[in-house]
Design an enzyme around this catalytic site. Structure first.
Site, short mmCIF file in Angstrom:
data_model
loop_
_atom_site.label_atom_id
_atom_site.label_comp_id
_atom_site.label_asym_id
_atom_site.label_seq_id
_atom_site.Cartn_x
_atom_site.Cartn_y
_atom_site.Cartn_z
N MET A 86 0.82 -1.21 0.00
CA MET A 86 0.00 0.00 0.00
C MET A 86 0.86 1.27 0.00
O MET A 86 0.63 2.19 -0.77
CB MET A 86 -0.95 0.00 1.22
N ASP A 105 10.71 3.08 5.46
CA ASP A 105 10.44 1.72 5.94
C ASP A 105 11.48 1.39 7.01
O ASP A 105 12.39 2.19 7.28
CB ASP A 105 10.45 0.70 4.79
N VAL A 127 1.97 0.88 7.73
CA VAL A 127 2.80 -0.23 8.24
C VAL A 127 1.89 -1.41 8.58
O VAL A 127 0.69 -1.38 8.29
CB VAL A 127 3.64 0.21 9.48
N GLU A 186 -0.63 -4.17 10.01
CA GLU A 186 -1.93 -3.95 10.67
C GLU A 186 -1.85 -4.44 12.12
O GLU A 186 -2.47 -5.42 12.51
CB GLU A 186 -3.01 -4.72 9.87
N LYS A 215 1.77 0.32 14.98
CA LYS A 215 1.25 1.60 14.52
C LYS A 215 1.48 2.68 15.59
O LYS A 215 1.84 3.82 15.26
CB LYS A 215 -0.24 1.48 14.17
N SER A 222 -7.06 -0.80 7.53
CA SER A 222 -8.32 -1.20 6.92
C SER A 222 -9.30 -1.76 7.94
O SER A 222 -10.48 -1.88 7.65
CB SER A 222 -8.08 -2.22 5.80
N HIS A 264 -8.12 5.78 3.88
CA HIS A 264 -8.11 4.36 3.51
C HIS A 264 -8.13 4.18 2.00
O HIS A 264 -9.11 4.49 1.35
CB HIS A 264 -9.35 3.70 4.16
N ASN A 294 -15.64 -1.92 3.37
CA ASN A 294 -15.39 -3.28 3.82
C ASN A 294 -16.57 -3.83 4.63
O ASN A 294 -16.86 -5.02 4.61
CB ASN A 294 -14.11 -3.36 4.65
P1 NAD Z 1 2.71 -4.81 3.73
O1 NAD Z 1 3.02 -5.89 4.66
O2 NAD Z 1 2.82 -5.05 2.26
O3 NAD Z 1 3.59 -3.52 4.05
C1 NAD Z 1 3.84 -3.05 5.34
C2 NAD Z 1 5.18 -2.38 5.30
O4 NAD Z 1 5.39 -1.69 6.54
C3 NAD Z 1 6.35 -3.34 5.14
O5 NAD Z 1 7.18 -2.92 4.08
C4 NAD Z 1 7.08 -3.26 6.46
O6 NAD Z 1 8.47 -3.45 6.34
C5 NAD Z 1 6.73 -1.87 6.89
N1 NAD Z 1 6.86 -1.68 8.34
C6 NAD Z 1 6.47 -2.49 9.32
N2 NAD Z 1 6.76 -1.96 10.53
C7 NAD Z 1 7.37 -0.78 10.29
C8 NAD Z 1 7.92 0.23 11.11
N3 NAD Z 1 7.90 0.11 12.44
N4 NAD Z 1 8.45 1.32 10.53
C9 NAD Z 1 8.49 1.43 9.19
N5 NAD Z 1 7.99 0.50 8.35
C10 NAD Z 1 7.43 -0.59 8.90
O7 NAD Z 1 1.23 -4.35 4.10
P2 NAD Z 1 0.18 -3.55 3.21
O8 NAD Z 1 -0.70 -4.54 2.54
O9 NAD Z 1 0.87 -2.54 2.43
O10 NAD Z 1 -0.71 -2.86 4.34
C11 NAD Z 1 -0.29 -1.75 5.05
C12 NAD Z 1 -1.46 -1.13 5.77
O11 NAD Z 1 -2.47 -0.81 4.81
C13 NAD Z 1 -2.14 -2.02 6.79
O12 NAD Z 1 -2.61 -1.23 7.85
C14 NAD Z 1 -3.33 -2.60 6.02
O13 NAD Z 1 -4.38 -2.98 6.85
C15 NAD Z 1 -3.70 -1.42 5.18
N6 NAD Z 1 -4.46 -1.74 3.96
C16 NAD Z 1 -4.14 -2.81 3.20
C17 NAD Z 1 -4.86 -3.07 2.05
C18 NAD Z 1 -4.51 -4.24 1.19
O14 NAD Z 1 -5.29 -4.58 0.29
N7 NAD Z 1 -3.36 -4.86 1.39
C19 NAD Z 1 -5.90 -2.22 1.67
C20 NAD Z 1 -6.17 -1.10 2.45
C21 NAD Z 1 -5.45 -0.86 3.59
#
Ligand code: NAD
Length: 728
Positions: A334, A353, A410, A412, A417, A439, A460, A510
């Protein structure tokens, strides 16, 4: 009124310049049509005029028809619509015939459309009636007939003329899909005749007029012995096209879009009769579509209200909050997408990151998307370099200094967070707004980790970020107006469509899509044929059946959400019929498309091969299968009742957001205009009756909310009747 100014030069070339004063883009109104008609009459009658250039005083030619014209015609009923459309045909036909003798086709005056830029809808149908279309070489210009996208079709002769010009097969993508082209692509397709340097547009138009012969003005379809390119329906080649087209359209639309059907009828029937009769057939079909509730609902949601939301219909009245520097935390799927769309829109982005390699991978996502754009000729190498230069991928939070908006994406996990919130707030200034892309986690809870909860908000995005145009903005309990305005201004900058909702489990989109998926899975457990479930969904206009959808989003995500919801709801958690199926599949290692196994079977390359036959062994199919409409009602009501509950509980505050959000967020049957429009279409009282039946048979989840029951008693609708075009 003067939407068209008229000037005659010393060589006898008249120029009609379209320039709607109060608007940045020309749109056609009823009065403007009248004015155009008079000025064309005058020019054709004036012996001093040798020919006419039709052009625009703006950088573009025209954006289309003023929808209020359509609304006004609709108010008058069927005959008024038909007469209004026929009047438009008459004016355009006059331009096309330009005073020539009907028998000899001689003596007409050349009329050239000179397009400086974008020409859409009536803005292209009018040029198609001219004798030549010359466009400026303007790569930003869009040429096309996008009417089908809002539930109508080109009804000012565009359908009939394009098919006769190019043949049904070649015209299909432009009419049936509303495909837009650059001038170069439009030239290659044969929609326009010539491209010239922008500064030569008018001089070339004049040159053509002065050199034009009688024969240059006659449209092929007005010549004796005209044959439609590609053949008419009873011609061997045409037969193939028309049989194929019908099958293709139905495979794509499942017959739920009245406009696609009417368009096909206009093309098919129009192909077999003389041109003027074809125009009449086009007008009849157009009238039919315009009077259908689907077209009103689609225009309302996909055009008027979508635009109103994009322009900030629900924006708090605070000063401009345009984002200057954006911080994105978490460079995963995302975060990387959010960084790309923001940098692409011109924002400076710091992408953070936990380690440098992950941050770099996030930035590489932009690189890959831009490369694809280069391959397709949509992006230049310079543009790519510019966009990439705007993204700083780093692990260093001090780079966030000067950011006025942060979007956190980051893991979920509330703990992760919360840590990130504290780290960011230590690095940014006191005015910075902080948004989370969570989400599932309530915003008000996450805001507890913030020292400035009034500046904490949910933004979102949907996946994939570069393709999905909806952004749900979530107001937490403490979120202030400045944060909402910032989020809205940001969404406007990245050219997406926002809805603003209040904080609640799963927010809005959702919240509605999960019951849809669950209802599908529940039916599998009951012994309903999975093919019936999937096809019922598609036959009612859902882009994906519930089982395919859960396969795409992944079954383990479903399991994760189910477990978290159960933990949060405790005794309020509904029965476990859905979980049993989901958990079993997950235990079998069938995680959906990503594991090449789920409700569907997949090939090694990831193509869906069909529903997995193991399902039938575990959940044998009942001999007595429910009717198609029963299955459809279950699937639709699972979603719309949740939307009504969201409104009743104040999560949604505006039905326009509910409808637009549903179509853009999860593809809710676009032909219906969204859940609230659909309920209006079937009527509240009818909806409550259906709910009563569903509740008796399948349980209290179908109990109609008080709001809907109350509306049924009072005979009310969500939208004031016939307010289609007033909402904006
Ligand atoms: P992901 O696992 O692909 O990416 C998360 C990233 O955050 C990773 O690159 C990780 O290294 C990084 N990270 C973790 N802890 C960290 C920290 N302390 N400091 C800096 N970076 C850190 O996950 P995603 O699918 O991109 O989801 C991210 C967020 O978006 C979540 O809250 C998820 O619920 C939300 N979201 C996801 C979707 C989806 O379809 N995947 C849709 C809407 C919202």
């Amino acid at each position: 009124m003067t939407d068209f100014t008229y000037a005659l030069d010393a060589d006898g070339v008249a120029t009609l310049t379209w320039d709607v004063k109060a608007k940045s883009m020309n749109v056609m109104s009823s009065a403007a049509f009248g004015e155009l008609n008079e000025k064309i009459d005058a020019a054709l009658a004036d012996p001093a005029v040798k020919g006419i250039i039709l052009t625009s005083g703006k950088k573009d030619f025209a954006g289309g028809m003023d929808l209020n014209v359509i609304a006004a015609m609709k108010q008058g009923g069927v005959q008024t619509v038909f007469d209004g459309v026929m009047q438009i045909h008459k004016i355009l036909r006059k331009i096309e015939r330009a005073g020539m003798d009907p028998k000899t086709n001689k003596g007409g005056k050349p009329i050239v459309a000179a397009l400086p830029g974008t020409a859409l809808g009536i803005g292209l149908e009018l040029p198609l009636a001219c004798h030549r279309i010359i466009a400026a070489d303007n790569p930003r210009a869009k040429i096309g007939l996008p009417e089908i996208m809002v539930g109508i079709f080109p009804g000012a002769g565009g359908t009939t003329r394009l098919v006769r010009k190019m043949g049904a097969m070649m015209a299909a993508p432009f009419l049936l899909e509303g495909k837009l082209s650059s001038p170069k692509e439009a030239r290659a397709a044969g929609i326009i005749d010539e491209i010239v340097a922008p500064e030569a547009l008018l001089s070339r138009a004049k040159e053509w007029i002065l050199a034009a012969t009688d024969a240059d003005l006659v449209k092929p379809w007005d010549e004796k012995g005209y044959k439609m390119p590609g053949g008419t329906p009873y011609h061997p080649a045409g037969f193939m096209t028309f049989v194929g087209a019908s099958a293709m359209v139905n495979a794509k639309t499942f017959g739920v879009y009245p406009a696609a059907r009417a368009l096909l009828s206009a093309v098919y029937e129009g192909a077999m009769v003389p041109f003027d009769t074809a125009l009449k057939i086009e007008a009849r079909n157009f009238t039919n579509v315009l009077m259908h509730p689907s077209s009103s609902a689609m225009i309302r949601s996909l055009f008027i209200n979508k635009e109103a939301l994009e322009k900030g219909a629900n924006r708090p009245a605070v000063a401009d909050q345009t984002v200057k520097k954006l911080g994105v935390i978490g460079a995963g799927m995302m975060g990387a997408g959010i960084a790309y769309v923001s940098a692409n829109a011109g924002l400076e982005v710091v992408l953070i990151d936990a380690d440098q390699a992950a941050a770099d991978r996030g930035k590489a996502h932009s690189d890959a998307i831009l490369d694809k754009g280069i391959k397709r000729g949509k992006v230049t190498a310079d543009k790519k370099a510019e966009v990439l230069a705007r993204i700083t991928a780093t692990t260093d939070y001090s780079a966030l200094s000067g950011c006025d908006l942060i979007v956190e994406a980051v893991f979920e996990d509330p703990k992760v967070k919360a840590e990130v919130t504290a780290k960011v707030e230590a690095a940014v200034g006191p005015d910075c707004i902080y948004a989370t892309n969570t989400s599932t986690l309530p915003i008000s809870g996450l805001a507890r980790a913030s020292i400035r909860p009034e500046q904490f908000i949910g933004i979102h995005f949907f996946s994939p970020v570069d393709k999905m145009n909806l952004v749900e903005i979530i107001r937490g309990k403490a979120t202030g107006d400045l944060a909402v305005a910032k989020a809205l201004d940001f969404v406007r900058q990245i050219r997406k469509t926002p809805i603003v909702v209040n904080d609640a489990r799963f927010f809005y989109a959702n919240r509605c899509i999960i019951p849809y998926i669950n209802e599908g899975i529940r039916m599998v457990a009951e012994g309903v044929d999975p093919a019936l479930i999937e096809n019922a969904a598609k036959l009612v206009g859902m882009p994906l059946g519930p089982l395919q959808l859960v396969d795409e989003t992944s079954i383990d995500l479903g399991v994760k959400i189910a477990k978290a919801t159960k933990l949060a709801l405790g005794d309020d958690y509904p029965d476990e019929a859905v979980d049993k199926v989901l958990f079993w599949l997950a235990d079998e290692g069938r995680l959906g498309k990503k594991s090449l196994s789920g409700f569907y079977a997949y090939s090694d390359k990831g193509e869906r091969l069909g529903l997995w036959d193991g399902l039938a062994q575990k959940y044998p199919r009942d001999k007595m299968q429910p009717s198609l409409s029963d299955v459809q009602n279950r699937l639709l009501f699972a979603q719309v009742l949740e939307a009504v509950r969201a409104l009743e509980q104040g999560v949604l505050t505006d039905i326009r957001e509910g409808d637009v959000g549903a179509i853009l967020g999860w593809g809710f049957a676009p032909w219906s205009g969204g859940p609230f429009s659909w309920l209006d279409m079937i009527g509240a009282s009818n909806a409550v009756d259906i709910c009563r039946g569903l509740t008796a048979q399948f349980g209290p989840r179908f109990h109609a909310p008080a709001l809907l029951r109350d509306m049924a008693t009072k005979g009310q609708s969500f939208y004031p009747s016939d307010a289609t075009h007033k909402a904006a």
